[in-house]
Design a protein around this motif. Sequence first.
Motif, PDB file in Angstrom:
ATOM      1  N   PRO A  90       0.812  -1.216   0.000  1.00  0.00           N
ATOM      2  CA  PRO A  90       0.000   0.000   0.000  1.00  0.00           C
ATOM      3  C   PRO A  90       0.849   1.272   0.000  1.00  0.00           C
ATOM      4  O   PRO A  90       0.479   2.266  -0.641  1.00  0.00           O
ATOM      5  CB  PRO A  90      -0.831  -0.106   1.285  1.00  0.00           C
ATOM      6  CG  PRO A  90      -0.228  -1.212   2.090  1.00  0.00           C
ATOM      7  CD  PRO A  90       0.507  -2.092   1.142  1.00  0.00           C
ATOM      8  N   ASP A  91       1.992   1.231   0.705  1.00  0.00           N
ATOM      9  CA  ASP A  91       2.851   2.418   0.750  1.00  0.00           C
ATOM     10  C   ASP A  91       3.455   2.706  -0.623  1.00  0.00           C
ATOM     11  O   ASP A  91       3.523   3.852  -1.064  1.00  0.00           O
ATOM     12  CB  ASP A  91       3.936   2.268   1.823  1.00  0.00           C
ATOM     13  CG  ASP A  91       4.673   0.934   1.756  1.00  0.00           C
ATOM     14  OD1 ASP A  91       4.111  -0.032   1.192  1.00  0.00           O
ATOM     15  OD2 ASP A  91       5.805   0.848   2.268  1.00  0.00           O
ATOM     16  N   GLN A  95       3.060   5.958  -2.920  1.00  0.00           N
ATOM     17  CA  GLN A  95       4.231   6.680  -3.406  1.00  0.00           C
ATOM     18  C   GLN A  95       4.192   6.829  -4.924  1.00  0.00           C
ATOM     19  O   GLN A  95       4.656   7.822  -5.471  1.00  0.00           O
ATOM     20  CB  GLN A  95       5.513   5.949  -2.972  1.00  0.00           C
ATOM     21  CG  GLN A  95       5.771   6.036  -1.466  1.00  0.00           C
ATOM     22  CD  GLN A  95       6.670   4.917  -0.956  1.00  0.00           C
ATOM     23  OE1 GLN A  95       7.198   4.126  -1.738  1.00  0.00           O
ATOM     24  NE2 GLN A  95       6.829   4.847   0.357  1.00  0.00           N
ATOM     25  N   VAL A 111      -1.020  11.463  17.427  1.00  0.00           N
ATOM     26  CA  VAL A 111      -0.277  11.892  16.236  1.00  0.00           C
ATOM     27  C   VAL A 111      -0.965  13.129  15.661  1.00  0.00           C
ATOM     28  O   VAL A 111      -2.110  13.043  15.216  1.00  0.00           O
ATOM     29  CB  VAL A 111      -0.230  10.776  15.177  1.00  0.00           C
ATOM     30  CG1 VAL A 111       0.457  11.261  13.909  1.00  0.00           C
ATOM     31  CG2 VAL A 111       0.465   9.549  15.730  1.00  0.00           C
ATOM     32  N   SER A 119       5.060  13.689   7.581  1.00  0.00           N
ATOM     33  CA  SER A 119       5.583  12.334   7.351  1.00  0.00           C
ATOM     34  C   SER A 119       5.112  11.801   6.001  1.00  0.00           C
ATOM     35  O   SER A 119       5.885  11.197   5.254  1.00  0.00           O
ATOM     36  CB  SER A 119       5.112  11.375   8.438  1.00  0.00           C
ATOM     37  OG  SER A 119       5.559  11.792   9.691  1.00  0.00           O
ATOM     38  N   SER A 123       7.469  11.059   2.875  1.00  0.00           N
ATOM     39  CA  SER A 123       7.601   9.657   2.446  1.00  0.00           C
ATOM     40  C   SER A 123       7.442   9.552   0.936  1.00  0.00           C
ATOM     41  O   SER A 123       8.201   8.852   0.263  1.00  0.00           O
ATOM     42  CB  SER A 123       6.531   8.784   3.116  1.00  0.00           C
ATOM     43  OG  SER A 123       6.730   8.729   4.498  1.00  0.00           O
TER      44      SER A 123
ATOM     45  N   GLN B 389      -0.056   3.585   5.813  1.00  0.00           N
ATOM     46  CA  GLN B 389       0.682   3.092   4.638  1.00  0.00           C
ATOM     47  C   GLN B 389       0.045   3.600   3.349  1.00  0.00           C
ATOM     48  O   GLN B 389       0.740   3.892   2.381  1.00  0.00           O
ATOM     49  CB  GLN B 389       0.735   1.566   4.636  1.00  0.00           C
ATOM     50  CG  GLN B 389       1.684   1.005   5.673  1.00  0.00           C
ATOM     51  CD  GLN B 389       1.769  -0.503   5.561  1.00  0.00           C
ATOM     52  OE1 GLN B 389       0.914  -1.224   6.067  1.00  0.00           O
ATOM     53  NE2 GLN B 389       2.788  -0.981   4.885  1.00  0.00           N
ATOM     54  N   LEU B 393       3.551   6.021   3.909  1.00  0.00           N
ATOM     55  CA  LEU B 393       4.518   5.676   4.949  1.00  0.00           C
ATOM     56  C   LEU B 393       4.855   4.192   4.872  1.00  0.00           C
ATOM     57  O   LEU B 393       3.965   3.358   4.711  1.00  0.00           O
ATOM     58  CB  LEU B 393       3.964   5.990   6.343  1.00  0.00           C
ATOM     59  CG  LEU B 393       4.068   7.434   6.818  1.00  0.00           C
ATOM     60  CD1 LEU B 393       3.063   8.314   6.108  1.00  0.00           C
ATOM     61  CD2 LEU B 393       3.864   7.505   8.329  1.00  0.00           C
ATOM     62  N   SER B 394       6.149   3.879   5.003  1.00  0.00           N
ATOM     63  CA  SER B 394       6.540   2.473   5.055  1.00  0.00           C
ATOM     64  C   SER B 394       5.928   1.862   6.313  1.00  0.00           C
ATOM     65  O   SER B 394       5.527   2.578   7.240  1.00  0.00           O
ATOM     66  CB  SER B 394       8.059   2.351   5.118  1.00  0.00           C
ATOM     67  OG  SER B 394       8.526   2.881   6.342  1.00  0.00           O
ATOM     68  N   ARG B 395       5.894   0.541   6.343  1.00  0.00           N
ATOM     69  CA  ARG B 395       5.331  -0.124   7.517  1.00  0.00           C
ATOM     70  C   ARG B 395       6.072   0.305   8.782  1.00  0.00           C
ATOM     71  O   ARG B 395       5.481   0.599   9.812  1.00  0.00           O
ATOM     72  CB  ARG B 395       5.436  -1.645   7.338  1.00  0.00           C
ATOM     73  CG  ARG B 395       4.734  -2.407   8.429  1.00  0.00           C
ATOM     74  CD  ARG B 395       5.006  -3.903   8.373  1.00  0.00           C
ATOM     75  NE  ARG B 395       4.469  -4.507   9.575  1.00  0.00           N
ATOM     76  CZ  ARG B 395       3.240  -4.991   9.691  1.00  0.00           C
ATOM     77  NH1 ARG B 395       2.431  -4.950   8.667  1.00  0.00           N
ATOM     78  NH2 ARG B 395       2.829  -5.504  10.824  1.00  0.00           N
ATOM     79  N   ASP B 397       7.774   3.104   9.321  1.00  0.00           N
ATOM     80  CA  ASP B 397       7.466   4.494   9.673  1.00  0.00           C
ATOM     81  C   ASP B 397       6.051   4.624  10.230  1.00  0.00           C
ATOM     82  O   ASP B 397       5.796   5.431  11.127  1.00  0.00           O
ATOM     83  CB  ASP B 397       7.619   5.416   8.455  1.00  0.00           C
ATOM     84  CG  ASP B 397       9.082   5.624   8.085  1.00  0.00           C
ATOM     85  OD1 ASP B 397       9.955   5.221   8.879  1.00  0.00           O
ATOM     86  OD2 ASP B 397       9.348   6.190   7.006  1.00  0.00           O
ATOM     87  N   LEU B 401       5.139   5.980  13.903  1.00  0.00           N
ATOM     88  CA  LEU B 401       4.213   7.090  14.154  1.00  0.00           C
ATOM     89  C   LEU B 401       3.148   6.682  15.171  1.00  0.00           C
ATOM     90  O   LEU B 401       2.790   7.455  16.072  1.00  0.00           O
ATOM     91  CB  LEU B 401       3.574   7.517  12.831  1.00  0.00           C
ATOM     92  CG  LEU B 401       3.108   8.972  12.713  1.00  0.00           C
ATOM     93  CD1 LEU B 401       4.246   9.937  12.941  1.00  0.00           C
ATOM     94  CD2 LEU B 401       2.496   9.221  11.335  1.00  0.00           C
TER      95      LEU B 401
END
Lengths: 270, 432
Positions: A90-91, A95, A111, A119, A123, B389, B393-395, B397, B401
């Motif tokens: 998913p990331d 991206q 958060v 973030s 990313s 994600q 964000l990577s897993r 990261d 968080l």
Amino acid sequence: MTELTRVNTDREIATMEKTLVIRNLHVNVEDKEILKGLDLELEKGKTHAIMGPNGSGKSTLSYALAGHPSYEVTAGEVLFEGQDILEMGPDERAQAGIFLAFQYPMSIPGVSMANFLRSAVNSVRRARGEGDMRVPEFRKKLTERMAALKMDRSFMGRYLNEGFSGGEKKRAEILQMAMLEPKLAIMDETDSGLDIDALRVVSDGVNTLKGDDMTVLVITHYQRLLNYIKPDYVHVLMDGRIVTSGGPELALELESRGYDWVRAEFAVPA
Amino acid sequence: MEVRSVETPTLGISRDAVARLSERLGEPEWLRERRLTAWQTFEATPTPLMTDEEWRRTDIRKLDFGSFNVPIDAPASYEPESSADHRNGFTQIADGYVMEHRLEPEVAAKGVVFSSLSDAATTHPDIVQQYLGALIPDSYGKFASLANALAAGVFVYVPAGVEVELPLQASFTLSQEGSAVFPRTLIVAERHASVTFIDRYYSVDADTASLSVGVAEIFTGEGAQVRYVNVQEWGRNVWNFMAQKHRVERDGQDRNLNIALGGRFSKANVEAELAGSGANCEMLGLFFGDETQFFDAHTLQDHASPNCFSDLLYKGVLRDTSRSVFSGLIRVRPGSQKTDAYQTNRNLLLSDHARADSIPNLEIEANDVKCSHGASVGPIDPDQLFYLQARGLSRRDAERLIVDGFFEPLITRIPLEGVRERLSAAIDAKMG
């Protein structure tokens, strides 16, 4: 003269870039098949709407495209800008430029919105080989985008979606979209829980962003949202497949006639 | 220039070490006698077994008192702690010996005492005799009596009505692997006094096991306000035992925060006695385990007076095969009406092999009270993870968080920015 124009248009259509191509997509949720061979092509820069009755697989499609691990793809392919994304996490999909505006955004206690947005933005930038966004630039962009969405500055210090009203959550989703500037925005039932004023603000936000750089896929049960975010194409999802597609007039027809005639005409099992 | 290798003399954990230590620190006779009495209790007290309720999940069978050395002199060299934090006083104690010490003169001029306990035993014998060991006597247990026999540390005294504006800090370090250290803190805040104190325990990772047995006694007088923070960042091979007790008088307020990151094994007993009507105590705890670390937090909210308030929140994150035990008791003694007492323990597991046990207890002997306790143990919500994600964000990261957010309400209570930043870096390192 008229003929020449038509030739140009034809050539344009023939070479029209596809942001997303879905072929024969089968998706299981908890071992039950929900999508049963879905085909769909999204033209770059256009707004596509998927409409369908409850349980037709609308949310499954959006989660599967975003890469939720509970949605198991058993067959088919999904090409985003020509690249198969099914093996991507998913990331990585985010991206690459896919954004899902959640129907039910998760709250993350502790958060802050500001911390989370920084973030997320960084990313995506890092994955593209760009450096982190400088703080003044980030602040400026954020301030502008928030103003456009009529969001108070105090949002930034609040914890992500924690205690947000339905309308605030949807605005926050569009703010994330505005900050991440995706190439494909998937909007999953974005109108649910919104009053008319909030719907207008959210739609204005999307309309500002959509265009050549951002293809939009609106997934909705009701026609109402499509009065604000006007689709170029409407697709009808029933029983895990796209059963028919058309222009914006199809949405109006579904609104007035319901889905039963589609079921009859395209022999969809009830 | 001649280069010499200096070996610091050491002795095993023994009566001899107790006597030599007291002599080396130049302590008065009464303190030496106290130490020797404590040593007798230590020797006479059996090592706790896992059949004892408090130690049921806490395994110290591999702990060998005979394997540690007690440094009986200051180390030849030490690593000074660098910090840009604004503090009214700082002391660094290496292996039990004061290496560095300062207190702002204008704070000292108000009558504030901040010195080593050994010095205070000579300069302020009445106060030290009255308070030292009053909350944690030898009878507290095997480890407490060992600390009473061998501990060296700091003494803080804030006279009535005096407010110490900026925090005071003590850093206890352990400079030789294989040694045993015994950090001790005694804080006395008189009526309407106010002070913030930070204890930091730190050492580098080492191959040989070391031992720390600490004790802290914190007295909050009538209407006084005390903030106490303990940050445990021992190296990876340290056995850490800590007994910490707070006594809060009428209308006093004690806010404490215990952070445990280091060590191979860490057991902290944190107790608060609400001794006077209207006393108020906030008890916060944070621990983060990774690899094979073990953390045990044993807490007590002891309501001995009416109209008191106590609120406890302990949060832990566990990775790899690390384990934790939280065991908390709210005790409301007879006659402590209008008690408000809350206890919450939350644990986040970042691995299928990590484990957290949470054991809340209530013991209520008054009938007009508000008490509640809650505990949770579970993995990160996969939908939260997916949501982050899906924003790129990577897993790792995303987990970071979520962990940051989980700890956020505790981290913001740390009064020094430098300590907060170091902690944040330590948490980042633990995320792998």
